[in-house]
Design a protein around this motif. Structure first.
Motif, PDB file in Angstrom:
ATOM      1  N   THR A  75       0.850  -1.198   0.000  1.00  0.00           N
ATOM      2  CA  THR A  75       0.000   0.000   0.000  1.00  0.00           C
ATOM      3  C   THR A  75       0.883   1.244   0.000  1.00  0.00           C
ATOM      4  OG1 THR A  75      -1.842  -1.058   1.140  1.00  0.00           O
ATOM      5  CG2 THR A  75      -1.669   1.330   1.336  1.00  0.00           C
ATOM      6  N   SER A 130      -2.590  -1.142  -2.819  1.00  0.00           N
ATOM      7  CA  SER A 130      -3.483  -0.020  -3.128  1.00  0.00           C
ATOM      8  C   SER A 130      -2.689   1.280  -3.125  1.00  0.00           C
ATOM      9  CB  SER A 130      -4.618   0.063  -2.110  1.00  0.00           C
ATOM     10  OG  SER A 130      -5.505  -1.024  -2.259  1.00  0.00           O
ATOM     11  N   ARG A 147      -5.201  -3.487  -4.786  1.00  0.00           N
ATOM     12  CA  ARG A 147      -4.764  -2.827  -6.019  1.00  0.00           C
ATOM     13  C   ARG A 147      -5.725  -1.732  -6.488  1.00  0.00           C
ATOM     14  NH1 ARG A 147      -1.843  -7.702  -9.538  1.00  0.00           N
ATOM     15  NH2 ARG A 147      -0.186  -8.064  -7.996  1.00  0.00           N
ATOM     16  N   SER A 148      -6.395  -1.132  -5.554  1.00  0.00           N
ATOM     17  CA  SER A 148      -7.263  -0.006  -5.893  1.00  0.00           C
ATOM     18  C   SER A 148      -6.443   1.279  -5.969  1.00  0.00           C
ATOM     19  CB  SER A 148      -8.365   0.165  -4.840  1.00  0.00           C
ATOM     20  OG  SER A 148      -9.239  -0.933  -4.844  1.00  0.00           O
ATOM     21  N   ALA A 165     -10.863   3.771  -7.943  1.00  0.00           N
ATOM     22  CA  ALA A 165     -11.746   3.047  -7.030  1.00  0.00           C
ATOM     23  C   ALA A 165     -13.161   3.598  -7.093  1.00  0.00           C
ATOM     24  CB  ALA A 165     -11.208   3.147  -5.605  1.00  0.00           C
TER      25      ALA A 165
END
Length: 219
Positions: A75, A130, A147-148, A165
Motif C-alpha cells: 500500500t 493499493s 490494487r485499488s 476506485a
C-alpha cells in the motif's frame, strides 16, 4: 490479570512481518493511531520510506491514520508534492533543474496544487498494493479492495475497489453504521475493549445491533 497487546511495541506478534506503525514513524506530518499495523514480509518497519511517497513536511500536508487500521503489503500513499503544476500550458518542473531555468521560473513548491491532508479513519482495511492519492479522506470502517487507486473520498463503512476506485457497497445497514459511529469502540480503554471483543467479532449482526443500542443508551 489479562495480558493486553502493547500498542507501544514495534512487532506485536511472533510473525515478524506485522509492525505497529506509530512506533517507527519519524516524520512530523505523519500521525498514526494505536494498534494500526502495516504487514510486509520484506520491510515492515520501512513504511515511512517505502510507502509514503514525495513527503516533504515543509509543504504543509499531513498523512493522518486512525486506530486499528489494517494496511496490507505494498500500500502506498502519494503526498501532495508528487503533483505537477497544472495551471499553465506546460506541466514540466523547469525550476528543479537549476541554472537559467530556475532563475526564470517561480519556486517549485509554490506552483504545486494543494489538496490538503490525507486522512484515514479508524478500523479501515486497505488491501494489498493499493494507492491512496493526495487529499483523500477515508471514513471509519471502510474497506479498500486490493490494487485499488483511491482518487476520491470514501464514506464510513463503504467498500470500494478498482482503478479508479468506485463504490461497491455499504458493509452494513444505515442503522448499524450509525450505531458503530456513535459507539466508537476504537476509543475504548483497553480493558473495556476486551470485554466487547466477542461482540465486535460476531457475525450475528442483529444481536450486535441490539447490544450496540444498549451501549449507546449508556453513553
Amino acid at each position: 490479570m489479562q495480558r493486553i497487546p502493547d500498542p507501544n511495541v514495534v512487532f506485536p506478534n511472533s510473525y515478524g512481518t506485522t509492525c505497529f506503525l506509530k512506533n517507527v514513524i519519524t516524520a512530523p506530518n505523519i500521525l498514526v493511531g494505536d494498534y494500526t499495523y502495516y504487514d510486509d514480509p520484506v520491510d515492515p518497519t520501512g513504511f515511512e520510506k517505502n510507502n509514503v511517497l514525495f513527503n516533504w513536511p515543509e509543504f504543509g500536508d499531513r498523512l493522518i491514520i486512525g486506530k486499528f487500521c489494517s494496511i496490507a503489503s505494498g500500500t502506498q500513499f502519494l503526498m501532495n508534492t508528487a503533483n505537477h503544476r497544472i495551471s499553465s500550458v506546460t506541466t514540466y518542473p523547469f525550476h528543479v533543474f537549476g541554472g537559467a531555468w530556475e532563475e526564470h521560473t517561480p519556486p517549485h513548491l509554490e506552483q504545486l496544487p494543494f489538496k490538503g491532508d490525507t486522512v484515514v479513519g479508524n478500523d479501515v482495511w486497505i488491501g494489498r498494493e493499493s494507492l491512496i492519492m493526495p487529499g483523500v479522506k477515508i471514513g471509519d470502517g471502510a474497506i479498500i479492495a486490493a490494487r485499488s487507486v483511491v482518487t476520491k473520498d470514501v464514506g464510513a463503512y463503504h467498500v470500494v475497489g478498482g482503478n479508479p476506485a468506485k463504490f461497491l457497497k455499504k458493509r452494513f445497514s444505515e442503522d448499524l453504521i450509525d450505531l458503530l459511529l456513535q459507539v466508537k469502540w476504537w476509543d475504548f480503554a483497553p480493558e473495556k475493549l476486551v470485554g466487547i471483543l466477542p461482540l465486535l467479532c460476531s457475525s450475528d449482526l442483529e444481536q450486535v445491533k441490539k447490544r450496540l443500542q444498549d451501549i449507546v443508551a449508556t453513553l
